[in-house]
Design a protein around this motif. Structure first.
Motif, PDB file in Angstrom:
ATOM      1  N   VAL A   1      11.516 -23.151  14.741  1.00 27.02           N
ATOM      2  CA  VAL A   1      10.644 -22.410  15.651  1.00 27.02           C
ATOM      3  C   VAL A   1       9.326 -22.067  14.967  1.00 27.02           C
ATOM      4  CG1 VAL A   1      10.348 -20.256  16.928  1.00 27.02           C
ATOM      5  CG2 VAL A   1      12.543 -21.452  17.007  1.00 27.02           C
ATOM      6  N   LEU A   2       9.418 -21.556  13.748  1.00 27.31           N
ATOM      7  CA  LEU A   2       8.216 -21.157  13.016  1.00 27.31           C
ATOM      8  C   LEU A   2       7.303 -22.355  12.748  1.00 27.31           C
ATOM      9  CD1 LEU A   2       9.876 -18.680  10.490  1.00 27.31           C
ATOM     10  CD2 LEU A   2       8.315 -18.075  12.342  1.00 27.31           C
ATOM     11  N   LYS A   3       7.905 -23.487  12.409  1.00 22.26           N
ATOM     12  CA  LYS A   3       7.095 -24.681  12.135  1.00 22.26           C
ATOM     13  C   LYS A   3       6.388 -25.157  13.393  1.00 22.26           C
ATOM     14  CE  LYS A   3       9.828 -26.205   8.173  1.00 22.26           C
ATOM     15  NZ  LYS A   3      10.829 -27.192   7.638  1.00 22.26           N
ATOM     16  N   ARG A   4       7.056 -25.012  14.551  1.00 23.43           N
ATOM     17  CA  ARG A   4       6.403 -25.398  15.805  1.00 23.43           C
ATOM     18  C   ARG A   4       5.186 -24.534  16.094  1.00 23.43           C
ATOM     19  NH1 ARG A   4      11.718 -25.969  17.920  1.00 23.43           N
ATOM     20  NH2 ARG A   4      11.541 -23.998  19.071  1.00 23.43           N
ATOM     21  N   HIS A   5       5.181 -23.332  15.519  1.00 27.73           N
ATOM     22  CA  HIS A   5       4.049 -22.419  15.715  1.00 27.73           C
ATOM     23  C   HIS A   5       3.069 -22.462  14.541  1.00 27.73           C
ATOM     24  CE1 HIS A   5       6.659 -20.821  18.884  1.00 27.73           C
ATOM     25  NE2 HIS A   5       5.577 -20.289  19.400  1.00 27.73           N
ATOM     26  N   GLY A   6       3.176 -23.497  13.714  1.00 29.89           N
ATOM     27  CA  GLY A   6       2.159 -23.732  12.688  1.00 29.89           C
ATOM     28  C   GLY A   6       2.431 -23.156  11.318  1.00 29.89           C
ATOM     29  N   PHE A   7       3.633 -22.609  11.085  1.00 30.84           N
ATOM     30  CA  PHE A   7       3.934 -22.027   9.782  1.00 30.84           C
ATOM     31  C   PHE A   7       4.505 -23.073   8.823  1.00 30.84           C
ATOM     32  CE2 PHE A   7       4.093 -18.415  12.672  1.00 30.84           C
ATOM     33  CZ  PHE A   7       3.364 -17.469  11.971  1.00 30.84           C
TER      34      PHE A   7
ATOM     35  N   LEU B   1       7.376 -13.369  16.274  1.00 30.07           N
ATOM     36  CA  LEU B   1       6.080 -14.024  16.097  1.00 30.07           C
ATOM     37  C   LEU B   1       4.935 -13.033  16.246  1.00 30.07           C
ATOM     38  CD1 LEU B   1       6.793 -17.310  18.070  1.00 30.07           C
ATOM     39  CD2 LEU B   1       6.399 -17.115  15.598  1.00 30.07           C
ATOM     40  N   ALA B   2       5.053 -12.116  17.214  1.00 27.56           N
ATOM     41  CA  ALA B   2       4.003 -11.114  17.428  1.00 27.56           C
ATOM     42  C   ALA B   2       3.845 -10.228  16.198  1.00 27.56           C
ATOM     43  CB  ALA B   2       4.332 -10.265  18.653  1.00 27.56           C
ATOM     44  N   ARG B   3       4.959  -9.843  15.605  1.00 26.35           N
ATOM     45  CA  ARG B   3       4.902  -8.975  14.421  1.00 26.35           C
ATOM     46  C   ARG B   3       4.321  -9.722  13.216  1.00 26.35           C
ATOM     47  NH1 ARG B   3       7.102  -4.140  15.198  1.00 26.35           N
ATOM     48  NH2 ARG B   3       8.607  -3.857  16.892  1.00 26.35           N
ATOM     49  N   ILE B   4       4.686 -10.989  13.059  1.00 26.87           N
ATOM     50  CA  ILE B   4       4.132 -11.784  11.959  1.00 26.87           C
ATOM     51  C   ILE B   4       2.618 -11.901  12.102  1.00 26.87           C
ATOM     52  CG2 ILE B   4       4.039 -14.093  10.949  1.00 26.87           C
ATOM     53  CD1 ILE B   4       7.015 -14.390  11.645  1.00 26.87           C
ATOM     54  N   HIS B   5       2.164 -12.218  13.301  1.00 20.19           N
ATOM     55  CA  HIS B   5       0.723 -12.372  13.526  1.00 20.19           C
ATOM     56  C   HIS B   5      -0.008 -11.039  13.367  1.00 20.19           C
ATOM     57  CE1 HIS B   5       0.673 -16.571  14.529  1.00 20.19           C
ATOM     58  NE2 HIS B   5       1.554 -16.421  15.507  1.00 20.19           N
ATOM     59  N   ALA B   6       0.616  -9.955  13.821  1.00 19.30           N
ATOM     60  CA  ALA B   6      -0.019  -8.640  13.699  1.00 19.30           C
ATOM     61  C   ALA B   6      -0.197  -8.264  12.230  1.00 19.30           C
ATOM     62  CB  ALA B   6       0.810  -7.585  14.421  1.00 19.30           C
ATOM     63  N   VAL B   7       0.832  -8.499  11.421  1.00 22.49           N
ATOM     64  CA  VAL B   7       0.761  -8.184   9.997  1.00 22.49           C
ATOM     65  C   VAL B   7      -0.304  -9.039   9.315  1.00 22.49           C
ATOM     66  CG1 VAL B   7       1.986  -8.416   7.807  1.00 22.49           C
ATOM     67  CG2 VAL B   7       3.085  -7.278   9.717  1.00 22.49           C
ATOM     68  N   SER B   8      -0.337 -10.319   9.631  1.00 15.77           N
ATOM     69  CA  SER B   8      -1.300 -11.204   8.982  1.00 15.77           C
ATOM     70  C   SER B   8      -2.728 -10.900   9.407  1.00 15.77           C
ATOM     71  CB  SER B   8      -0.964 -12.670   9.286  1.00 15.77           C
ATOM     72  OG  SER B   8      -1.018 -12.930  10.669  1.00 15.77           O
ATOM     73  N   ARG B   9      -2.924 -10.543  10.687  1.00 19.22           N
ATOM     74  CA  ARG B   9      -4.268 -10.177  11.138  1.00 19.22           C
ATOM     75  C   ARG B   9      -4.762  -8.932  10.438  1.00 19.22           C
ATOM     76  NH1 ARG B   9      -2.407 -11.317  16.387  1.00 19.22           N
ATOM     77  NH2 ARG B   9      -2.158  -9.091  16.787  1.00 19.22           N
ATOM     78  N   ARG B  10      -3.860  -7.962  10.307  1.00 19.92           N
ATOM     79  CA  ARG B  10      -4.261  -6.713   9.674  1.00 19.92           C
ATOM     80  C   ARG B  10      -4.601  -6.922   8.205  1.00 19.92           C
ATOM     81  NH1 ARG B  10      -7.145  -2.619  10.826  1.00 19.92           N
ATOM     82  NH2 ARG B  10      -6.997  -1.057   9.175  1.00 19.92           N
ATOM     83  N   THR B  11      -3.828  -7.755   7.528  1.00 20.38           N
ATOM     84  CA  THR B  11      -4.080  -8.035   6.121  1.00 20.38           C
ATOM     85  C   THR B  11      -5.431  -8.708   5.932  1.00 20.38           C
ATOM     86  OG1 THR B  11      -1.710  -8.291   5.731  1.00 20.38           O
ATOM     87  CG2 THR B  11      -3.192  -9.203   4.075  1.00 20.38           C
ATOM     88  N   ALA B  12      -5.731  -9.676   6.804  1.00 16.32           N
ATOM     89  CA  ALA B  12      -7.020 -10.365   6.726  1.00 16.32           C
ATOM     90  C   ALA B  12      -8.163  -9.402   6.985  1.00 16.32           C
ATOM     91  CB  ALA B  12      -7.060 -11.505   7.743  1.00 16.32           C
ATOM     92  N   HIS B  13      -7.957  -8.477   7.930  1.00 18.95           N
ATOM     93  CA  HIS B  13      -8.988  -7.487   8.241  1.00 18.95           C
ATOM     94  C   HIS B  13      -9.239  -6.577   7.048  1.00 18.95           C
ATOM     95  CE1 HIS B  13     -11.404  -4.701  10.573  1.00 18.95           C
ATOM     96  NE2 HIS B  13     -10.632  -3.710  10.189  1.00 18.95           N
TER      97      HIS B  13
ATOM     98  N   MET C   1      -0.294 -20.891   7.866  1.00 18.98           N
ATOM     99  CA  MET C   1       0.138 -19.843   6.944  1.00 18.98           C
ATOM    100  C   MET C   1       1.462 -20.240   6.291  1.00 18.98           C
ATOM    101  SD  MET C   1       1.488 -15.976   7.720  1.00 18.98           S
ATOM    102  CE  MET C   1       0.124 -15.587   8.809  1.00 18.98           C
ATOM    103  N   ARG C   2       1.573 -19.976   4.994  1.00 15.59           N
ATOM    104  CA  ARG C   2       2.836 -20.186   4.295  1.00 15.59           C
ATOM    105  C   ARG C   2       3.709 -18.939   4.472  1.00 15.59           C
ATOM    106  NH1 ARG C   2       3.124 -21.716  -1.527  1.00 15.59           N
ATOM    107  NH2 ARG C   2       5.147 -22.498  -0.808  1.00 15.59           N
ATOM    108  N   LEU C   3       4.969 -19.154   4.803  1.00 16.02           N
ATOM    109  CA  LEU C   3       5.889 -18.050   5.060  1.00 16.02           C
ATOM    110  C   LEU C   3       7.154 -18.250   4.246  1.00 16.02           C
ATOM    111  CD1 LEU C   3       6.724 -16.399   8.434  1.00 16.02           C
ATOM    112  CD2 LEU C   3       8.602 -17.256   7.016  1.00 16.02           C
ATOM    113  N   LEU C   4       7.598 -17.208   3.559  1.00 14.89           N
ATOM    114  CA  LEU C   4       8.844 -17.247   2.802  1.00 14.89           C
ATOM    115  C   LEU C   4       9.934 -16.615   3.647  1.00 14.89           C
ATOM    116  CD1 LEU C   4      10.461 -17.808   0.237  1.00 14.89           C
ATOM    117  CD2 LEU C   4       9.719 -15.572  -0.636  1.00 14.89           C
ATOM    118  N   LEU C   5      10.928 -17.420   4.020  1.00 17.01           N
ATOM    119  CA  LEU C   5      12.050 -16.953   4.822  1.00 17.01           C
ATOM    120  C   LEU C   5      13.242 -16.712   3.900  1.00 17.01           C
ATOM    121  CD1 LEU C   5      13.608 -16.476   7.467  1.00 17.01           C
ATOM    122  CD2 LEU C   5      13.950 -18.960   7.601  1.00 17.01           C
TER     123      LEU C   5
END
Length: 228
Positions: free
Chosen positions: A19-25, A110-122, A1-5
């Protein structure tokens, strides 16, 4: 996922980006509000999430949040040192999808980022079902995700709409907090509970119907259908 910080402190940004890059962002760093807005033009820039620190040097972070929401539907997570509920509600009213209060745990972020992205995809994958929910003066158009009260459109964030739509599908039924968090945030993470409270308060304020969503102490919430 691309993330704008969006973060003006280069040291903080560098550490968080690592940290974010280590988790695939794939992280793009904007140092101020103007850089952030330029990075989001056009929307096809393809960011999955905007992580927006409110303490920016050139513009008020809330103002930047409002401008971002006007030009893109990309989820926005605010990062703020302001822990009072009023400040959080203000950010949500401007279109933020979630918030993290400093100092925060990286796991929480990280949990909040993933939660937001999962919900958007849903949401993007949703189809079918009843198209309109009518509750007295409140009309909820599910296909267009539009809510109106007495004919006037009310602007809601993604999660505000999802929360309202969930409760409105079964008026009078008590939804447990855990159930709401699972349905709306697609997570069982306990730290989301405070976010739920803020979203309920924001909905009551935006709809100008504080009695519409009733708190059932120790259990959760239910929607009290208003008279037609």
């Amino acid at each position: 996922m691309r993330l704008l910080l969006v973060e003006d402190d280069n040291h903080v940004a560098a550490a968080l980006s690592a940290v974010l890059k280590r988790h695939g962002f794939d992280v793009t760093h904007a140092r101020n509000g103007e850089e952030a807005l330029q990075a989001l033009v056009p929307e096809c820039a393809g960011f999955g999430v905007v992580l927006l620190d409110l303490g920016l040097p050139d513009q008020d972070g809330y103002e930047v949040c409002g401008k971002i929401r006007k030009r893109t539907s990309t989820p926005v997570i605010m990062v703020t040192a302001r822990s009072d509920v009023r400040s959080r509600i203000h950010g949500l009213n401007l279109g933020a999808d979630d918030y993290v209060v400093k100092p925060y745990d990286t796991g929480e972020l990280l949990a909040r980022i993933h939660a937001v992205s999962r919900r958007t995809a849903h949401e993007d994958a949703e189809t079918g079902g009843e198209s309109t929910l009518r509750l007295g003066p409140v009309h909820i158009e599910l296909p267009t995700r539009q809510v109106s009260v007495d004919g006037s459109v009310v602007q809601l964030t993604r999660k505000e709409f999802d929360l309202l739509a969930l409760l409105a599908q079964r008026p009078g039924v008590v939804f447990r907090r855990e159930q709401i968090i699972s349905e709306v945030w697609q997570t069982s993470w306990e730290g989301t509970g405070r976010t739920l409270e803020v979203h309920v308060a924001s909905l009551r304020a935006k709809l100008r119907m504080p009695a519409l969503i009733e708190t059932v102490r120790g259990v959760g919430y239910r929607l009290v259908a208003p008279a037609a």
